[in-house]
Design a protein around this motif. Structure first.
Motif, short mmCIF file in Angstrom:
data_model
loop_
_atom_site.label_atom_id
_atom_site.label_comp_id
_atom_site.label_asym_id
_atom_site.label_seq_id
_atom_site.Cartn_x
_atom_site.Cartn_y
_atom_site.Cartn_z
N PRO A 26 0.83 -1.20 0.00
CA PRO A 26 0.00 0.00 0.00
C PRO A 26 0.87 1.26 0.00
O PRO A 26 1.97 1.28 0.57
CB PRO A 26 -0.79 -0.09 1.30
CG PRO A 26 -0.72 -1.53 1.70
CD PRO A 26 0.58 -2.04 1.17
N TYR A 27 0.36 2.31 -0.63
CA TYR A 27 1.08 3.58 -0.70
C TYR A 27 1.27 4.17 0.68
O TYR A 27 0.37 4.17 1.52
CB TYR A 27 0.26 4.56 -1.56
CG TYR A 27 0.86 5.93 -1.65
CD1 TYR A 27 1.87 6.20 -2.58
CD2 TYR A 27 0.42 6.96 -0.83
CE1 TYR A 27 2.42 7.47 -2.68
CE2 TYR A 27 0.97 8.23 -0.92
CZ TYR A 27 1.96 8.48 -1.85
OH TYR A 27 2.51 9.72 -1.94
N ASN A 28 2.47 4.69 0.90
CA ASN A 28 2.82 5.40 2.11
C ASN A 28 3.73 6.55 1.67
O ASN A 28 4.77 6.30 1.06
CB ASN A 28 3.54 4.43 3.06
CG ASN A 28 4.12 5.12 4.26
OD1 ASN A 28 5.10 5.86 4.15
ND2 ASN A 28 3.52 4.87 5.41
N GLN A 29 3.35 7.78 1.97
CA GLN A 29 4.09 8.94 1.47
C GLN A 29 5.55 8.93 1.92
O GLN A 29 6.45 9.19 1.12
CB GLN A 29 3.42 10.24 1.93
CG GLN A 29 4.09 11.49 1.38
CD GLN A 29 3.94 11.63 -0.13
OE1 GLN A 29 2.84 11.64 -0.64
NE2 GLN A 29 5.06 11.73 -0.85
N GLN A 30 5.80 8.61 3.19
CA GLN A 30 7.17 8.62 3.69
C GLN A 30 8.03 7.57 2.97
O GLN A 30 9.17 7.84 2.59
CB GLN A 30 7.21 8.37 5.20
CG GLN A 30 6.64 9.51 6.03
CD GLN A 30 5.11 9.56 6.03
OE1 GLN A 30 4.42 8.59 5.71
NE2 GLN A 30 4.56 10.72 6.35
N GLU A 31 7.46 6.40 2.77
CA GLU A 31 8.21 5.35 2.08
C GLU A 31 8.42 5.70 0.61
O GLU A 31 9.50 5.47 0.06
CB GLU A 31 7.48 4.00 2.22
CG GLU A 31 8.34 2.86 1.74
CD GLU A 31 7.79 1.51 2.13
OE1 GLU A 31 8.44 0.52 1.76
OE2 GLU A 31 6.72 1.42 2.77
N PHE A 32 7.39 6.26 -0.03
CA PHE A 32 7.53 6.70 -1.41
C PHE A 32 8.66 7.72 -1.53
O PHE A 32 9.53 7.62 -2.40
CB PHE A 32 6.21 7.31 -1.92
CG PHE A 32 6.33 7.92 -3.28
CD1 PHE A 32 6.25 7.15 -4.42
CD2 PHE A 32 6.53 9.29 -3.42
CE1 PHE A 32 6.37 7.72 -5.69
CE2 PHE A 32 6.65 9.87 -4.68
CZ PHE A 32 6.57 9.08 -5.81
N ASP A 33 8.67 8.71 -0.63
CA ASP A 33 9.71 9.75 -0.66
C ASP A 33 11.09 9.14 -0.46
O ASP A 33 12.04 9.49 -1.17
CB ASP A 33 9.45 10.81 0.42
CG ASP A 33 8.23 11.67 0.12
OD1 ASP A 33 7.76 11.68 -1.05
OD2 ASP A 33 7.73 12.32 1.06
N LYS A 102 11.18 6.94 -11.93
CA LYS A 102 12.57 6.50 -11.87
C LYS A 102 13.23 7.51 -10.96
O LYS A 102 13.48 8.65 -11.35
CB LYS A 102 13.19 6.49 -13.26
CG LYS A 102 14.58 5.90 -13.30
CD LYS A 102 15.04 5.77 -14.74
CE LYS A 102 16.33 4.98 -14.79
NZ LYS A 102 16.71 4.74 -16.18
N GLY A 103 13.44 7.11 -9.72
CA GLY A 103 13.84 8.09 -8.72
C GLY A 103 12.70 9.06 -8.52
O GLY A 103 11.54 8.67 -8.51
N ALA A 104 13.03 10.34 -8.41
CA ALA A 104 12.00 11.36 -8.15
C ALA A 104 11.29 11.83 -9.41
O ALA A 104 10.36 12.61 -9.34
CB ALA A 104 12.63 12.54 -7.43
#
Length: 128
Positions: A26-33, A102-104
């Motif tokens: 599941p999406y998590n902003q902190q992990e995505f960042d 791909k990265g940010a």
């Protein structure tokens, strides 16, 4: 072959199969960042349980994520019906949307594609 060797071989093969599959979570902003800041490949999968197109995409995407070529890709799922602020952040207006990073950097976006070739092409952009 000794029983302990057989057990060790089974455990090793289980670990190996886990290591060759991309992670789906599941999406998590902190992990995505964190992942994107590290330059890791990430695909956001925005779907809804009632969406017939999403249901067609799911087995294709799950199969692609099992391929060794995409073992380093993290697929993050986002629920179209409940993640309104996240949808606005990524400018998503429809379910069955996939966004590749791909990265940010966003390197591709797909809406409603249910072809294995199209979906793989999108995921491939994150690793090439």
């Amino acid at each position: 072959m000794k029983l302990t060797n057989i057990i060790a071989l089974i455990a090793l093969s289980a670990l190996t199969s886990l290591a060759v599959a991309g992670e789906i979570k599941p999406y998590n902003q902190q992990e995505f960042d964190a992942l994107t800041q590290q330059g890791k490949p990430v695909v956001l999968d925005i779907s809804a349980p009632w969406c017939p197109t999403c249901k067609q995409q799911k087995p294709i995407i799950d199969g692609l994520m099992q391929q060794p070529a995409y073992k380093d890709v993290t697929l993050m799922t986002i629920d179209f019906d409940s993640a309104i602020p996240t949808l606005k952040k990524y400018k998503v207006t429809m379910q069955s949307t996939l966004i590749a990073f791909k990265g940010a950097n966003e390197v591709g976006r797909s809406v409603g594609d249910t072809t294995p070739t199209g979906l793989e092409g999108l995921i491939k952009k994150t690793v090439n």
